[in-house]
Design an enzyme around this catalytic site. Structure first.
Site, mmCIF file in Angstrom:
data_model
loop_
_atom_site.group_PDB
_atom_site.id
_atom_site.type_symbol
_atom_site.label_atom_id
_atom_site.label_comp_id
_atom_site.label_asym_id
_atom_site.label_seq_id
_atom_site.Cartn_x
_atom_site.Cartn_y
_atom_site.Cartn_z
ATOM 1 N N CYS A 67 -62.590 -41.675 -15.414
ATOM 2 C CA CYS A 67 -63.510 -40.557 -15.193
ATOM 3 C C CYS A 67 -64.051 -40.191 -16.570
ATOM 4 O O CYS A 67 -63.862 -40.946 -17.529
ATOM 5 C CB CYS A 67 -62.822 -39.389 -14.495
ATOM 6 S SG CYS A 67 -61.456 -38.632 -15.405
ATOM 7 N N GLY A 70 -60.843 -38.808 -18.496
ATOM 8 C CA GLY A 70 -59.567 -39.418 -18.112
ATOM 9 C C GLY A 70 -58.555 -38.387 -17.634
ATOM 10 O O GLY A 70 -57.546 -38.735 -17.024
ATOM 11 N N GLY A 72 -58.773 -35.578 -15.415
ATOM 12 C CA GLY A 72 -58.667 -35.272 -13.991
ATOM 13 C C GLY A 72 -57.985 -36.391 -13.228
ATOM 14 O O GLY A 72 -57.106 -36.145 -12.382
ATOM 15 N N HIS A 100 -43.637 -48.203 -24.372
ATOM 16 C CA HIS A 100 -42.785 -47.031 -24.578
ATOM 17 C C HIS A 100 -42.681 -46.136 -23.345
ATOM 18 O O HIS A 100 -41.735 -45.371 -23.219
ATOM 19 C CB HIS A 100 -43.308 -46.174 -25.743
ATOM 20 C CG HIS A 100 -43.163 -46.846 -27.072
ATOM 21 N ND1 HIS A 100 -43.173 -46.148 -28.256
ATOM 22 C CD2 HIS A 100 -43.014 -48.143 -27.416
ATOM 23 C CE1 HIS A 100 -43.035 -46.992 -29.277
ATOM 24 N NE2 HIS A 100 -42.945 -48.214 -28.774
HETATM 25 C C1 RB5 Z 1 -67.321 -35.228 -14.344
HETATM 26 O O1 RB5 Z 1 -68.448 -34.643 -14.899
HETATM 27 C C2 RB5 Z 1 -66.077 -34.982 -15.195
HETATM 28 O O2 RB5 Z 1 -65.705 -33.653 -15.120
HETATM 29 C C3 RB5 Z 1 -64.976 -35.876 -14.738
HETATM 30 O O3 RB5 Z 1 -65.392 -37.200 -14.842
HETATM 31 C C4 RB5 Z 1 -63.681 -35.853 -15.515
HETATM 32 O O4 RB5 Z 1 -63.891 -35.853 -16.874
HETATM 33 C C5 RB5 Z 1 -62.665 -34.926 -15.070
HETATM 34 O O5 RB5 Z 1 -61.535 -34.935 -15.543
#
Ligand code: RB5
Length: 119
Positions: A67, A70, A72, A100
């Site tokens: 994402c 990373g 979320g 690790h």
């Molecule tokens: C999307 O705009 C963004 O919030 C998502 O990809 C991510 O970074 C969330 O953790």
């Protein structure tokens, strides 16, 4: 038989996901694309959970998520038993997460890592 690797993203990681699918195929793996199928706006959790579920149940030994940051994706994936999702922004971090921390889901911050480095 080629290892089947579940892979998914949200809209922020879509382009990188498409590139990594090709990279995985070139390396002899079989990517299992769990979406999305376009870069239209999505909720990352909708795509994190199916990948994490496969790893959690043992259906797949490891998976890949991406994402924007990373974060979320890692929050959602790490809610699943037996899943150790690690955000890696450089090859060394990825290597250490395996050696690790026994990471079994690689999470890439698509807005902060170049495609070549992600590969
Ligand atoms: C999307 O705009 C963004 O919030 C998502 O990809 C991510 O970074 C969330 O953790």
């Amino acid at each position: 038989m080629a290892e089947r690797i579940p892979i998914a993203s949200d809209h922020a990681g879509f382009e990188l996901k498409e590139r990594l699918k090709e990279a995985l195929r070139r390396r002899g793996y079989e990517p299992e694309d769990l979406g999305p199928s376009s870069d239209a706006s999505t909720d990352y959790a909708d795509y994190a959970h199916p990948v994490a579920e496969r790893v959690s149940t043992g259906a797949a030994p490891r998976g890949i998520l991406m994402c924007g940051t990373g974060l979320g994706m890692s929050y959602a994936a790490n809610r699943h038993p037996h899943v150790r999702a690690a955000v890696a922004w450089a090859p060394e971090i990825a290597r250490l997460s395996r050696e690790h921390n026994d990471a079994n889901v690689l999470v890439l911050p698509a807005r902060f890592v170049g495609a070549d480095e992600a590969e």
